[in-house]
Scaffold this active site. Structure first.
Site, PDB file in Angstrom:
ATOM      1  N   GLY A  27       7.202  -7.049 -10.010  1.00  9.35           N
ATOM      2  CA  GLY A  27       6.271  -7.805 -11.270  1.00  9.35           C
ATOM      3  C   GLY A  27       6.466  -8.746 -11.474  1.00  9.35           C
ATOM      4  N   GLU A  85       3.981   1.989 -12.877  1.00  2.33           N
ATOM      5  CA  GLU A  85       2.809   1.828 -13.337  1.00  2.33           C
ATOM      6  C   GLU A  85       2.697   3.336 -14.055  1.00  2.33           C
ATOM      7  OE1 GLU A  85       1.774  -1.124 -10.661  1.00  2.33           O
ATOM      8  OE2 GLU A  85       3.646  -2.467 -11.022  1.00  2.33           O
ATOM      9  N   GLU A 136      12.939   1.456  -7.046  1.00  5.01           N
ATOM     10  CA  GLU A 136      12.245   0.473  -7.444  1.00  5.01           C
ATOM     11  C   GLU A 136      12.456   0.514  -9.291  1.00  5.01           C
ATOM     12  OE1 GLU A 136       8.757  -0.702  -5.130  1.00  5.01           O
ATOM     13  OE2 GLU A 136       8.549   1.201  -7.027  1.00  5.01           O
ATOM     14  N   GLY A 168       5.054  -5.197  -3.643  1.00  2.42           N
ATOM     15  CA  GLY A 168       3.282  -5.404  -4.536  1.00  2.42           C
ATOM     16  C   GLY A 168       3.235  -7.090  -3.833  1.00  2.42           C
ATOM     17  N   GLY A 169       3.430  -8.063  -5.250  1.00  2.00           N
ATOM     18  CA  GLY A 169       2.991  -9.168  -5.102  1.00  2.00           C
ATOM     19  C   GLY A 169       3.287  -9.812  -3.619  1.00  2.00           C
ATOM     20  N   SER A 202      10.159  -7.832  -6.626  1.00  2.00           N
ATOM     21  CA  SER A 202       9.813  -8.299  -6.672  1.00  2.00           C
ATOM     22  C   SER A 202      10.774  -9.065  -5.048  1.00  2.00           C
ATOM     23  CB  SER A 202      10.876  -9.497  -7.591  1.00  2.00           C
ATOM     24  OG  SER A 202       9.883  -8.947  -9.111  1.00  2.00           O
ATOM     25  N   ASN A 223       2.221  -2.794  -1.587  1.00  2.00           N
ATOM     26  CA  ASN A 223       1.763  -1.941  -2.036  1.00  2.00           C
ATOM     27  C   ASN A 223       0.107  -2.883  -2.899  1.00  2.00           C
ATOM     28  OD1 ASN A 223       0.657  -0.449  -4.365  1.00  2.00           O
ATOM     29  ND2 ASN A 223       2.472  -0.742  -5.544  1.00  2.00           N
ATOM     30  N   HIS A 229       4.947   6.012  -9.272  1.00  2.86           N
ATOM     31  CA  HIS A 229       5.231   4.152  -9.361  1.00  2.86           C
ATOM     32  C   HIS A 229       5.395   4.285 -10.332  1.00  2.86           C
ATOM     33  CE1 HIS A 229       4.446   0.088  -9.096  1.00  2.86           C
ATOM     34  NE2 HIS A 229       4.676   0.410  -8.531  1.00  2.86           N
ATOM     35  N   LYS A 246      -1.770  -1.804  -5.393  1.00  2.00           N
ATOM     36  CA  LYS A 246      -1.848  -2.393  -6.357  1.00  2.00           C
ATOM     37  C   LYS A 246      -3.244  -1.895  -6.473  1.00  2.00           C
ATOM     38  CE  LYS A 246       2.400  -4.073  -7.636  1.00  2.00           C
ATOM     39  NZ  LYS A 246       3.242  -3.927  -8.810  1.00  2.00           N
TER      40      LYS A 246
HETATM   41  C1  PEP Z   1       5.597  -2.616  -6.085  1.00  2.00           C
HETATM   42  O1  PEP Z   1       4.347  -2.447  -6.763  1.00  2.00           O
HETATM   43  O2  PEP Z   1       6.142  -1.519  -6.047  1.00  2.00           O
HETATM   44  C2  PEP Z   1       6.532  -3.697  -6.467  1.00  2.00           C
HETATM   45  C3  PEP Z   1       7.407  -3.077  -5.967  1.00  2.00           C
HETATM   46  O3  PEP Z   1       5.946  -4.871  -7.390  1.00  2.00           O
HETATM   47  P1  PEP Z   1       6.867  -6.784  -6.200  1.00  2.00           P
HETATM   48  O4  PEP Z   1       6.764  -6.579  -5.423  1.00  2.00           O
HETATM   49  O5  PEP Z   1       5.309  -6.737  -7.753  1.00  2.00           O
HETATM   50  O6  PEP Z   1       7.735  -6.366  -8.184  1.00  2.00           O
END
Ligand code: PEP
Length: 253
Positions: free
Chosen positions: A173, A97, A167, A234-235, A213, A10, A95, A12
């Site tokens: 994040g 966010e 999640e 994500g990251g 993460s 993702n 999500h 983002k």
């Molecule tokens: C996400 O945005 O779905 C996510 C899991 O982010 P991160 O891996 O950065 O925690």
């Protein structure tokens, strides 16, 4: 036998054209020989490049949101029909966010899930509890409610076209990953709960990813858990070398 995993990145609101084009060219080559399902969800403006470089490749791609209406006066929104113009395979829905910053509700999540399914786009439905809800022992209650509402009017035969992502909000994040046992406990619960909702005999067709993460160091530990079918990342997906390590993870069943 090797477990077939889903590893979906993702982006983002990250990266721009000058980063994304080389990324797309490279991931296409890197994912050529993996046995896992690899995917990326990019910002809307770059779907044209995803289509150009990834269509008919081993890499799935899609968006991070959609609107549930076909068209109309919804400034700033993007419809499923528009995503279909770019041959999107999937779309992230609900999500945390979007739930937290853009007032996404369980009802709008449900309408978006129905719209994605009727448009032949796989919805990746995100669910997860906050830190406070976990502390109050409300994790299962919160997640059951999110799932039940997200799946309202979704037919049993469409369940195999849905991907779920657990999640935990406190892990997204933050660098604070759920332990593999915590993730396994919730994901195995999610599978049982969906089976109960639809009176299914087996959890085989239900795909649930872990997100929060996940990185190149902790991926194997999480992905080897029996109920975890992959990761929403994500990251760590922004760095293709790291993402490559994750999507090449091999787990023996
Ligand atoms: C996400 O945005 O779905 C996510 C899991 O982010 P991160 O891996 O950065 O925690």
């Amino acid at each position: 036998m090797e477990k077939e995993l889903y590893l979906i990145g993702n982006f983002k609101m990250n990266l721009t054209k000058s980063d994304i084009i080389p990324y797309l060219k490279k991931i296409k080559k890197m994912a050529k020989n993996t046995n896992n399902h690899v995917g990326i969800c990019v910002p809307y403006p770059y779907l044209c490049y995803a289509k150009k470089y990834l269509n008919h490749s081993n890499v799935l791609y899609g968006a991070q949101n959609l609107h549930y209406k076909e068209s109309g006066a919804f400034t700033g929104e993007v419809s499923a029909e528009m995503l279909n113009d770019f041959n999107c395979d999937m779309v992230i829905i609900g999500h945390s966010e979007r739930r937290n910053y853009y007032n996404e509700t369980d009802d709008s999540v449900n309408l978006k899930v129905l719209k994605a399914l009727s448009s032949n786009i796989v919805p990746i439905i995100c669910v997860g509890e906050s830190e406070l809800e976990r502390e109050k022992n409300e994790t299962f209650k919160v997640i059951d409610n999110q799932i039940k509402k997200a799946l309202k009017d979704v037919k049993v035969e469409d369940l195999s076209s849905v991907i779920f992502a657990y999640e935990p909000i406190w892990a997204i994040g933050t660098g604070k990953t759920a332990t593999s046992e915590q993730a396994e406990e919730v994901i195995s619960h999610i599978k049982k709960y969906i089976c109960k909702l639809y009176k299914l005999k087996s959890t085989d067709l239900i795909v649930v990813l872990y997100g929060g993460s996940m990185n190149e160091k902790n991926a194997t530990e999480l992905l080897k858990m029996p109920s975890i079918d992959g990761g929403l990342i994500g990251g760590a997906c922004l760095n293709l070398e790291k993402f490559g390590v994750i999507f090449n993870t091999k787990i023996n069943d």
